[in-house]
Design a protein around this motif. Structure first.
Motif, PDB file in Angstrom:
ATOM      1  N   THR A  30       1.145  -0.816   0.140  1.00 42.96           N
ATOM      2  CA  THR A  30      -0.428   0.231   0.156  1.00 42.96           C
ATOM      3  C   THR A  30       0.923   1.480   0.217  1.00 42.96           C
ATOM      4  O   THR A  30       0.623   1.889  -0.746  1.00 42.96           O
ATOM      5  CB  THR A  30      -1.370  -0.311   0.992  1.00 42.96           C
ATOM      6  N   GLU A  31       2.030   1.336   0.583  1.00 42.80           N
ATOM      7  CA  GLU A  31       2.901   2.012   0.434  1.00 42.80           C
ATOM      8  C   GLU A  31       3.282   2.655  -0.896  1.00 42.80           C
ATOM      9  O   GLU A  31       3.383   3.548  -1.575  1.00 42.80           O
ATOM     10  CB  GLU A  31       4.559   2.003   1.187  1.00 42.80           C
ATOM     11  N   GLN A  32       3.836   1.460  -1.968  1.00 42.75           N
ATOM     12  CA  GLN A  32       4.352   2.019  -2.750  1.00 42.75           C
ATOM     13  C   GLN A  32       2.912   2.611  -3.819  1.00 42.75           C
ATOM     14  O   GLN A  32       3.154   3.259  -5.136  1.00 42.75           O
ATOM     15  CB  GLN A  32       4.547   0.349  -3.427  1.00 42.75           C
ATOM     16  N   ILE A  33       1.442   1.835  -3.809  1.00 42.82           N
ATOM     17  CA  ILE A  33       0.170   2.380  -4.631  1.00 42.82           C
ATOM     18  C   ILE A  33       0.232   4.088  -4.022  1.00 42.82           C
ATOM     19  O   ILE A  33       0.147   5.063  -4.352  1.00 42.82           O
ATOM     20  CB  ILE A  33      -1.111   1.423  -3.513  1.00 42.82           C
ATOM     21  N   CYS A  34       0.765   4.210  -2.527  1.00 46.03           N
ATOM     22  CA  CYS A  34       0.204   6.036  -1.884  1.00 46.03           C
ATOM     23  C   CYS A  34       1.333   6.447  -2.914  1.00 46.03           C
ATOM     24  O   CYS A  34       1.046   7.433  -3.740  1.00 46.03           O
ATOM     25  CB  CYS A  34       0.717   6.046  -0.674  1.00 46.03           C
ATOM     26  N   LYS A  35       2.846   5.968  -2.998  1.00 46.85           N
ATOM     27  CA  LYS A  35       3.662   6.959  -3.783  1.00 46.85           C
ATOM     28  C   LYS A  35       3.568   7.126  -4.926  1.00 46.85           C
ATOM     29  O   LYS A  35       3.217   7.917  -5.880  1.00 46.85           O
ATOM     30  CB  LYS A  35       5.060   6.405  -3.459  1.00 46.85           C
ATOM     31  N   ASN A 130      -4.015   9.517 -16.543  1.00 45.32           N
ATOM     32  CA  ASN A 130      -3.169   8.211 -17.265  1.00 45.32           C
ATOM     33  C   ASN A 130      -1.933   7.579 -16.576  1.00 45.32           C
ATOM     34  O   ASN A 130      -1.451   7.900 -17.599  1.00 45.32           O
ATOM     35  CB  ASN A 130      -3.883   7.216 -17.644  1.00 45.32           C
ATOM     36  N   VAL A 131      -1.045   6.694 -15.477  1.00 43.00           N
ATOM     37  CA  VAL A 131       0.093   7.339 -15.808  1.00 43.00           C
ATOM     38  C   VAL A 131       0.608   4.990 -14.748  1.00 43.00           C
ATOM     39  O   VAL A 131      -0.052   5.626 -14.117  1.00 43.00           O
ATOM     40  CB  VAL A 131       0.800   8.102 -14.640  1.00 43.00           C
ATOM     41  N   THR A 132       1.152   4.906 -15.478  1.00 45.94           N
ATOM     42  CA  THR A 132       2.078   3.462 -15.537  1.00 45.94           C
ATOM     43  C   THR A 132       3.156   3.592 -14.576  1.00 45.94           C
ATOM     44  O   THR A 132       4.286   4.123 -15.388  1.00 45.94           O
ATOM     45  CB  THR A 132       2.080   3.124 -16.223  1.00 45.94           C
ATOM     46  N   PHE A 133       3.299   2.805 -13.702  1.00 41.01           N
ATOM     47  CA  PHE A 133       4.986   2.754 -12.742  1.00 41.01           C
ATOM     48  C   PHE A 133       5.189   0.905 -13.112  1.00 41.01           C
ATOM     49  O   PHE A 133       4.227  -0.130 -12.567  1.00 41.01           O
ATOM     50  CB  PHE A 133       4.871   3.226 -11.508  1.00 41.01           C
ATOM     51  N   ASN A 134       6.488   1.434 -12.985  1.00 38.21           N
ATOM     52  CA  ASN A 134       6.834  -0.891 -12.539  1.00 38.21           C
ATOM     53  C   ASN A 134       7.024  -0.421 -12.144  1.00 38.21           C
ATOM     54  O   ASN A 134       7.842   0.808 -11.100  1.00 38.21           O
ATOM     55  CB  ASN A 134       7.637  -0.575 -14.260  1.00 38.21           C
ATOM     56  N   ILE A 135       6.731  -1.415 -11.108  1.00 36.02           N
ATOM     57  CA  ILE A 135       7.390  -1.967  -9.652  1.00 36.02           C
ATOM     58  C   ILE A 135       8.869  -1.967  -9.072  1.00 36.02           C
ATOM     59  O   ILE A 135       9.418  -1.150  -8.040  1.00 36.02           O
ATOM     60  CB  ILE A 135       6.912  -3.301  -8.472  1.00 36.02           C
ATOM     61  N   SER A 136       9.803  -1.952 -10.278  1.00 31.87           N
ATOM     62  CA  SER A 136      10.904  -2.084  -9.895  1.00 31.87           C
ATOM     63  C   SER A 136      11.828  -0.122  -9.568  1.00 31.87           C
ATOM     64  O   SER A 136      12.053  -0.125  -8.934  1.00 31.87           O
ATOM     65  CB  SER A 136      12.354  -2.213 -11.498  1.00 31.87           C
ATOM     66  N   TYR A 137      10.547   0.997 -10.115  1.00 28.31           N
ATOM     67  CA  TYR A 137      10.580   1.936  -9.802  1.00 28.31           C
ATOM     68  C   TYR A 137       9.867   2.620  -8.885  1.00 28.31           C
ATOM     69  O   TYR A 137      10.178   3.681  -8.560  1.00 28.31           O
ATOM     70  CB  TYR A 137       9.603   2.805 -11.343  1.00 28.31           C
ATOM     71  N   LEU A 138       9.405   1.273  -7.582  1.00 26.34           N
ATOM     72  CA  LEU A 138       8.760   1.970  -6.885  1.00 26.34           C
ATOM     73  C   LEU A 138       9.607   1.245  -5.145  1.00 26.34           C
ATOM     74  O   LEU A 138       9.267   1.539  -4.548  1.00 26.34           O
ATOM     75  CB  LEU A 138       7.300   1.775  -6.672  1.00 26.34           C
ATOM     76  N   GLY A 139      10.757   0.864  -5.674  1.00 27.94           N
ATOM     77  CA  GLY A 139      11.360   0.338  -4.894  1.00 27.94           C
ATOM     78  C   GLY A 139      11.582  -1.378  -5.293  1.00 27.94           C
ATOM     79  O   GLY A 139      11.985  -1.834  -4.280  1.00 27.94           O
ATOM     80  N   GLY A 140      10.709  -2.003  -6.151  1.00 27.67           N
ATOM     81  CA  GLY A 140      11.669  -3.137  -6.682  1.00 27.67           C
ATOM     82  C   GLY A 140       9.437  -3.927  -5.549  1.00 27.67           C
ATOM     83  O   GLY A 140       8.624  -3.785  -4.954  1.00 27.67           O
ATOM     84  N   LYS A 141      10.147  -5.842  -5.277  1.00 30.83           N
ATOM     85  CA  LYS A 141       9.164  -6.479  -4.997  1.00 30.83           C
ATOM     86  C   LYS A 141       9.392  -6.475  -3.463  1.00 30.83           C
ATOM     87  O   LYS A 141      10.645  -6.566  -2.962  1.00 30.83           O
ATOM     88  CB  LYS A 141       9.224  -7.717  -5.473  1.00 30.83           C
ATOM     89  N   GLN A 142       8.280  -6.560  -2.426  1.00 29.84           N
ATOM     90  CA  GLN A 142       9.389  -6.622  -1.041  1.00 29.84           C
ATOM     91  C   GLN A 142       8.964  -7.830  -0.714  1.00 29.84           C
ATOM     92  O   GLN A 142       7.935  -8.859  -1.342  1.00 29.84           O
ATOM     93  CB  GLN A 142       8.461  -5.391  -0.276  1.00 29.84           C
ATOM     94  N   SER A 143       9.492  -8.252  -0.219  1.00 23.49           N
ATOM     95  CA  SER A 143      10.244  -9.367   0.408  1.00 23.49           C
ATOM     96  C   SER A 143       9.655 -10.369   1.583  1.00 23.49           C
ATOM     97  O   SER A 143       9.102  -9.183   2.478  1.00 23.49           O
ATOM     98  CB  SER A 143      11.174 -10.388   0.292  1.00 23.49           C
TER      99      SER A 143
END
Length: 143
Positions: A30-35, A130-143
């Motif tokens: 949810t942090e990445q979604i907010c950012k 309408n903007v698209t971001f890759n998860i890598s641009y938002l800090g990557g996948k969280q483990s």
């Protein structure tokens, strides 16, 4: 009887293993979604967004992210809040009112694989962005 119990236990372990790491929003937090949402509506890079604190909202039990960023053009520091409710991101400027009224633009998001698309639309139905971001641009996948 013992075979059925063993089968049920094995099935439970298999399902748990398959679902581990799969959150409500796939690999996105949810942090990445907010950012991503704030970056899209403010027309900034999500890499400049900093989460200053997270507070649980008492009435909804949603996490509220306090996010700040510096504008590159004048160095001014801006503060916003954001929370995620199902497929919608809701924000406010500083401690101002939440932008969730009928007269406010609506921010919705869709996640597909490693990409999140943020769609801001006006009350009349027209699209603001309408903007698209890759998860890598938002800090990557969280483990």
């Amino acid at each position: 009887m013992r075979t059925m119990t063993l089968f049920k236990a094995s099935l439970a372990v298999l399902v748990t293993a398959m679902l581990s790491g799969c959150g409500e929003y796939g690999d996105f937090t949810t942090e990445q979604i907010c950012k991503a949402s704030i970056a899209a509506i403010k027309k900034k890079s999500p890499t400049v967004m900093t989460v200053d604190k997270v507070v649980v909202e008492a009435e909804t039990e949603l996490d509220v992210y306090y996010i700040s960023y510096r504008r590159p053009d004048d160095g001014g520091k801006w503060h916003v809040r954001c929370k995620v409710n199902k497929t919608r991101a809701i924000w406010s400027q500083n401690e101002g009112r939440w932008r969730d009224q009928a007269q406010d633009p609506t921010i919705r998001f869709e996640i597909e694989d490693d990409e999140i698309t943020i769609n801001e639309s006006y009350p009349d139905g027209s699209e603001a962005s309408n903007v698209t971001f890759n998860i890598s641009y938002l800090g990557g996948k969280q483990s």
